[in-house]
Each structure stands twice: as C-alpha cells, then as structure tokens.
Design an enzyme around this catalytic site. Structure first.
Site, PDB file in Angstrom:
ATOM      1  N   GLY A  24     -34.305 -15.808  -4.040  1.00 29.08           N
ATOM      2  CA  GLY A  24     -34.909 -16.036  -5.354  1.00 29.08           C
ATOM      3  C   GLY A  24     -34.317 -17.276  -6.012  1.00 29.08           C
ATOM      4  N   PHE A  51     -35.844 -18.489 -11.982  1.00 25.27           N
ATOM      5  CA  PHE A  51     -35.149 -18.796 -13.236  1.00 25.27           C
ATOM      6  C   PHE A  51     -33.632 -18.656 -13.072  1.00 25.27           C
ATOM      7  CE2 PHE A  51     -34.026 -16.144 -17.191  1.00 25.27           C
ATOM      8  CZ  PHE A  51     -33.399 -17.200 -17.825  1.00 25.27           C
ATOM      9  N   ILE A  52     -33.163 -17.461 -12.843  1.00 21.08           N
ATOM     10  CA  ILE A  52     -31.712 -17.249 -12.740  1.00 21.08           C
ATOM     11  C   ILE A  52     -31.169 -17.922 -11.477  1.00 21.08           C
ATOM     12  CG2 ILE A  52     -29.890 -15.509 -12.532  1.00 21.08           C
ATOM     13  CD1 ILE A  52     -31.652 -13.600 -14.193  1.00 21.08           C
ATOM     14  N   GLY A  53     -31.908 -17.753 -10.366  1.00 22.93           N
ATOM     15  CA  GLY A  53     -31.444 -18.266  -9.068  1.00 22.93           C
ATOM     16  C   GLY A  53     -31.208 -19.769  -9.062  1.00 22.93           C
ATOM     17  N   ASP A  98     -40.125 -14.805   2.919  1.00 18.65           N
ATOM     18  CA  ASP A  98     -40.316 -13.598   2.132  1.00 18.65           C
ATOM     19  C   ASP A  98     -39.246 -12.569   2.500  1.00 18.65           C
ATOM     20  OD1 ASP A  98     -41.524 -11.079   1.146  1.00 18.65           O
ATOM     21  OD2 ASP A  98     -43.216 -12.421   0.737  1.00 18.65           O
ATOM     22  N   LEU A 134     -31.259 -12.218  -5.526  1.00 18.09           N
ATOM     23  CA  LEU A 134     -31.975 -12.233  -6.804  1.00 18.09           C
ATOM     24  C   LEU A 134     -33.487 -12.159  -6.627  1.00 18.09           C
ATOM     25  CD1 LEU A 134     -29.958 -15.206  -8.390  1.00 18.09           C
ATOM     26  CD2 LEU A 134     -29.620 -12.792  -8.882  1.00 18.09           C
ATOM     27  N   GLU A 185     -39.824  -9.034  -7.435  1.00 25.06           N
ATOM     28  CA  GLU A 185     -40.964  -9.017  -8.342  1.00 25.06           C
ATOM     29  C   GLU A 185     -40.413  -8.470  -9.655  1.00 25.06           C
ATOM     30  OE1 GLU A 185     -43.906 -10.116  -7.841  1.00 25.06           O
ATOM     31  OE2 GLU A 185     -44.263 -10.130  -5.676  1.00 25.06           O
ATOM     32  N   TYR A 203     -40.757  -0.802 -11.472  1.00 24.48           N
ATOM     33  CA  TYR A 203     -39.772  -1.890 -11.402  1.00 24.48           C
ATOM     34  C   TYR A 203     -38.354  -1.341 -11.523  1.00 24.48           C
ATOM     35  CZ  TYR A 203     -36.859  -5.770 -13.041  1.00 24.48           C
ATOM     36  OH  TYR A 203     -35.833  -6.677 -13.204  1.00 24.48           O
TER      37      TYR A 203
HETATM   38  N1  LIG Z   1     -34.709 -12.336 -16.341  1.00 28.82           N
HETATM   39  C1  LIG Z   1     -34.255 -11.159 -16.756  1.00 28.82           C
HETATM   40  O1  LIG Z   1     -34.254 -10.858 -17.957  1.00 28.82           O
HETATM   41  C2  LIG Z   1     -33.709 -10.166 -15.776  1.00 28.82           C
HETATM   42  C3  LIG Z   1     -33.164  -8.961 -16.278  1.00 28.82           C
HETATM   43  C4  LIG Z   1     -32.680  -8.023 -15.384  1.00 28.82           C
HETATM   44  C5  LIG Z   1     -32.694  -8.294 -14.024  1.00 28.82           C
HETATM   45  N2  LIG Z   1     -33.223  -9.456 -13.561  1.00 28.82           N
HETATM   46  C6  LIG Z   1     -33.246  -9.653 -12.110  1.00 28.82           C
HETATM   47  O2  LIG Z   1     -32.743 -10.942 -11.804  1.00 28.82           O
HETATM   48  C7  LIG Z   1     -33.379 -11.458 -10.645  1.00 28.82           C
HETATM   49  C8  LIG Z   1     -33.934 -12.833 -10.909  1.00 28.82           C
HETATM   50  O3  LIG Z   1     -34.917 -12.748 -11.923  1.00 28.82           O
HETATM   51  P1  LIG Z   1     -35.546 -14.033 -12.647  1.00 28.82           P
HETATM   52  O4  LIG Z   1     -35.660 -13.695 -14.074  1.00 28.82           O
HETATM   53  O5  LIG Z   1     -34.812 -15.245 -12.228  1.00 28.82           O
HETATM   54  O6  LIG Z   1     -37.030 -14.005 -12.049  1.00 28.82           O
HETATM   55  P2  LIG Z   1     -37.921 -15.156 -11.375  1.00 28.82           P
HETATM   56  O7  LIG Z   1     -39.268 -14.582 -11.185  1.00 28.82           O
HETATM   57  O8  LIG Z   1     -37.790 -16.435 -12.123  1.00 28.82           O
HETATM   58  O9  LIG Z   1     -37.211 -15.369  -9.976  1.00 28.82           O
HETATM   59  C9  LIG Z   1     -37.438 -14.535  -8.880  1.00 28.82           C
HETATM   60  C10 LIG Z   1     -37.661 -15.390  -7.657  1.00 28.82           C
HETATM   61  O10 LIG Z   1     -37.844 -14.521  -6.543  1.00 28.82           O
HETATM   62  C11 LIG Z   1     -38.905 -15.023  -5.764  1.00 28.82           C
HETATM   63  N3  LIG Z   1     -39.508 -13.880  -5.044  1.00 28.82           N
HETATM   64  C12 LIG Z   1     -40.220 -12.869  -5.559  1.00 28.82           C
HETATM   65  N4  LIG Z   1     -40.620 -12.035  -4.590  1.00 28.82           N
HETATM   66  C13 LIG Z   1     -40.143 -12.544  -3.424  1.00 28.82           C
HETATM   67  C14 LIG Z   1     -40.226 -12.142  -2.071  1.00 28.82           C
HETATM   68  N5  LIG Z   1     -40.916 -11.060  -1.705  1.00 28.82           N
HETATM   69  N6  LIG Z   1     -39.592 -12.886  -1.143  1.00 28.82           N
HETATM   70  C15 LIG Z   1     -38.896 -14.004  -1.485  1.00 28.82           C
HETATM   71  N7  LIG Z   1     -38.816 -14.441  -2.750  1.00 28.82           N
HETATM   72  C16 LIG Z   1     -39.421 -13.732  -3.711  1.00 28.82           C
HETATM   73  C17 LIG Z   1     -39.861 -15.681  -6.735  1.00 28.82           C
HETATM   74  O11 LIG Z   1     -40.670 -16.674  -6.088  1.00 28.82           O
HETATM   75  C18 LIG Z   1     -38.914 -16.272  -7.775  1.00 28.82           C
HETATM   76  O12 LIG Z   1     -38.591 -17.615  -7.454  1.00 28.82           O
HETATM   77  C19 LIG Z   1     -34.436 -10.424 -10.256  1.00 28.82           C
HETATM   78  O13 LIG Z   1     -33.904  -9.610  -9.238  1.00 28.82           O
HETATM   79  C20 LIG Z   1     -34.634  -9.631 -11.520  1.00 28.82           C
HETATM   80  O14 LIG Z   1     -35.055  -8.302 -11.228  1.00 28.82           O
HETATM   81  C21 LIG Z   1     -33.739 -10.390 -14.404  1.00 28.82           C
END
Ligand SMILES: NC(=O)c1ccc[n+]([C@@H]2O[C@H](COP(=O)([O-])OP(=O)(O)OC[C@H]3O[C@@H](n4cnc5c(N)ncnc54)[C@H](O)[C@@H]3O)[C@@H](O)[C@H]2O)c1
Ligand SMILES: [Zn+2]
Length: 371
Positions: free
Chosen positions: A7, A11-13, A57, A77, A80, A183
C-alpha cells in the site's frame, strides 16, 4: 534494512516510504493502484523514485513472493479502506484485507524469507463504540445504538445498567473489541492473524490501531475515505460539508506524520513486539468542529450541513487512550490539529477534488445504510 511497504502508493504508505528512504533504508512498494484511490494513473507522481515499485495485488501469492525477495521487514498497509462501502462489497473487502494478510503469513511460515519484523495497520474501528463512564456504574462498554433510538434522533448513549446518560472517556487497548462493519472485521482479522502467527513462529509483529488519520495525499476524490478528505472535497467545490447526526459525535484526528513516527519507532525497537497499540492523540473533537475548522482554514464562509441522518454501524464517540504507545516508544507530542490542518491545506489547495460525496451518500441510502 530492506523494507517492504504494501500500500506504499497510498496515503499513509507513501509518507512511510519517504521517511524510510530518508533514514537510509531500502524500500520496496507493493501496491495494486486501486482505481478508486488513484484514478487511472500508472504511478502516482509523489511516489519516491528511489523506492522499487512492484505493481501487484496482495490477493496474489506470487506478487507477495516477488515483493518479499529482499525484505527484512514488512509494513503491511495495503487494504480496501471504505467503511460504508464494505457493507455491500463484502467479498472485495474480505479478499483484499483478510485473505491478503493470510497470504503473507502463508508465505512467511512456509518459505524461506529474511523477514524478521511485521507491522500491521489495524484500526480504531475494531472497538465499535469507545469507552464510557456512568456516574453510578463506572466504566461501561455499551453496544451500538439501536435503530429505534437513532430514528428518534436521540444520539447519546445510555448506560446499559441504569439508562443514565454516559460520559465518553478515552478508549484503552483492553476495551473489548466490537467491530461494526465488514471493514472493521477484516482489520481485526489482520491484527489477530498477524499477532497470533507472529508469536507462534517467532516473527516479531506489532499491530497499530490507527485513529482517524489525515494529511497530504489522502485521496480527495474517494468519497469512501476519511472525514477530512470528504469535507475538503465538498468545500473545494463550493458545497457545504455533510455532517451526519447532530455533528456532536467525536473522533480522534491524528496527523499522518505521527503515524509515520510510531511505525518507525516500532521498526527500530523491540519493546512493543507482540502487542497492539492505539495510535491517536487522546484529544477528541466533534465532527462539526472539524468541518468548521476546515472551512476556516480554506477561508470559506460555508456552514456545514448537519443532516440529522445516521449511518448503519456508526458509533457516537471514540478517541484513543495513547498511554501504552507513549510508555513503550519514545515519541514527540502529537502535531496540534490546527498546524496539521494548515499543512494539509497547503497541499490540498493545489489538488483536484471531484465531489462524489452526494453520489456515495445516495448509494448508501438506497441500501438503507444511511437514513
Ligand atoms: N487513513 C485512516 O484514517 C486509517 C485509519 C485506520 C487504519 N488505516 C489503515 O491504514 C492503511 C493505509 O490506509 P490509507 O489511508 O493510506 O489508504 P489508501 O487507500 O490511501 O492506501 C491504501 C493503498 O493500498 C492499495 N491497495 C488496496 N487494495 C490492494 C490490494 N488488493 N493489493 C495491493 N494494494 C492494494 C491501494 O492502491 C492504496 O494505494 C490501511 O490498511 C487502512 O486500513 C487507515
Ligand atoms: Zn449506570
């Protein structure tokens, strides 16, 4: 170290990737570039060139194998991330999140790899309602509000024992888990699978329950993500942000920079291995306040639209008790919200933001998931 960030285009990644490179680590990114997050780009323009990018994936074992070739550690990270959407795209969420993580562990436990640390992105959503106190009964953990109560637009939680109005308090890690969406169930799965298998196979693992994370690069046009991105997309298009219920529900908003620091600390220290930690600020804020602050930062005279609608599975209050995290890792105080949001706007001001929030709301309403 050589670190795999799944990931890592998200965003976070992407922020984690930048910080790791800055510390001199080598980084590989495994990301499928899901169109809902990225549109139809082949690589997001902010993705660091110094990172090795594997487009693949997490549902595909061979993609994991390719990405794991040199990895000493994995920061998982990829997921979905839409809570509301997960209530009708059920297989999509379970496949990517639960089975994606299962595939990682299938490989780690059966094949020779160099991985000796795994960090997992869990979520505050696994708690369901946060922790509360009753004047008479002390700490209580109420279930979700019933539909009848919500239909009556009666938003706060009553004590399960005496019916008195409860006071929300900070939620510690030992609050019983009560996920209220597909989720959230997949996030609990990811956490429990990883901590359990990590312990059994002696692969140090830490799970982080991120609270509401905000900052630059959070997909503004994805109407299923966080409140700040959704409010921001509405405001940028000259529309009032939609705030559910009466707007007085509270959450804990943490800047992505604080999330990155927690992950780096866990990578570099064994102190928290085998455990799950809240990553939040410990400072609850109402959603109405957040929406108003954003309008102020954006210099817009637009009052939020408080819809008095409610969403299936929504909780009323949850903010992190960050005591464990802070006692375990040496971290600076969290970035103040006003500063973080200013930084967010420096970025968001120049971004395109399609407002798809109403469309998503209609979709949820058609399924009775918003009423
Ligand atoms: N942003 C928040 O507030 C928050 C809060 C709690 C937990 N999280 C967790 O942090 C992590 C990162 O979240 P984020 O906010 O950066 O989301 P994001 O959607 O910006 O990033 C997720 C990334 O994962 C990729 N991805 C999704 N499904 C995939 C798959 N099957 N195979 C490969 N890549 C895939 C997407 O293309 C995306 O680049 C996630 O696990 C999310 O559950 C986020
Ligand atoms: Zn009581």
């Amino acid at each position: 170290m050589n670190i795999l960030v799944t990931g890592g285009a998200g965003f976070i990644g992407s922020h984690v990737t930048d910080a790791l490179l800055q510390r001199g680590h080598q980084v590989s990114v495994l990301d499928a570039l899901v169109p809902q997050v990225h549109g139809d780009v082949t690589t997001p323009r902010y993705l660091a060139r110094a990172a090795e990018f594997v487009r693949g994936d997490v549902r595909d074992e061979n993609a994991w194998r390719r990405a794991l070739t040199h990895a000493d550690a994995v920061i998982h990270l990829a997921a979905e991330v839409g809570v509301g959407q997960s209530m009708y795209e059920i297989t999509r969420y379970v496949d990517a999140n639960t089975f994606g993580t299962a595939r990682l562990w299938q490989i780690l436990t059966h094949e020779k790899t160099r991985v000796h640390k795994v960090l997992i992105a869990s979520s505050m959503s696994i708690y369901g309602e946060g922790a509360y106190e009753c004047a008479q009964h002390g700490r209580v953990t109420p279930a979700l509000r019933g539909v009848e109560q919500l239909r009556a637009r009666d938003w706060e939680l009553p004590c399960p024992h005496c019916g008195a109005m409860l006071t929300p308090v900070l939620t510690p890690e030992d609050k019983p888990l009560a996920p209220t969406s597909t989720y959230a169930i997949t996030k609990r799965d990811q956490e429990e699978l990883s901590l359990t298998l990590g312990r059994a196979y002696d692969i140090p693992c830490v799970a982080f329950r991120f609270f509401n994370t905000y900052g630059s690069r959070q997909a503004l046009s994805n109407p299923y993500t966080g409140a700040i991105a959704m409010f921001g997309a509405r405001l940028k298009n000259g529309h009032p942000p939609l705030v559910y219920e009466d707007g007085k529900q509270t959450r804990d908003f943490i800047h992505v920079g604080d999330i990155v620091r927690a992950l780096l600390a866990a990578l570099e220290s064994p102190r928290g291995d085998g455990r799950a930690f809240n990553v939040g600020t410990g400072q609850p804020r109402t959603l109405l306040d957040i929406a108003q602050q954003l309008a102020r930062v954006m210099d817009l005279d637009l009052e939020p639209h408080v819809t008095q609608q409610f969403r299936a599975g929504d909780i009323r209050h949850c903010a992190a008790d960050p005591t464990q995290l802070r006692a375990t890792y040496d971290l600076p105080p969290p970035i103040p919200f006003e500063q973080g949001v200013g930084e967010w706007w420096d970025w968001a001001e120049r971004e395109m933001a399609a407002d798809r929030v109403l469309q998503a709301n209609t979709e949820l309403a058609a399924r009775q998931l918003v009423r």
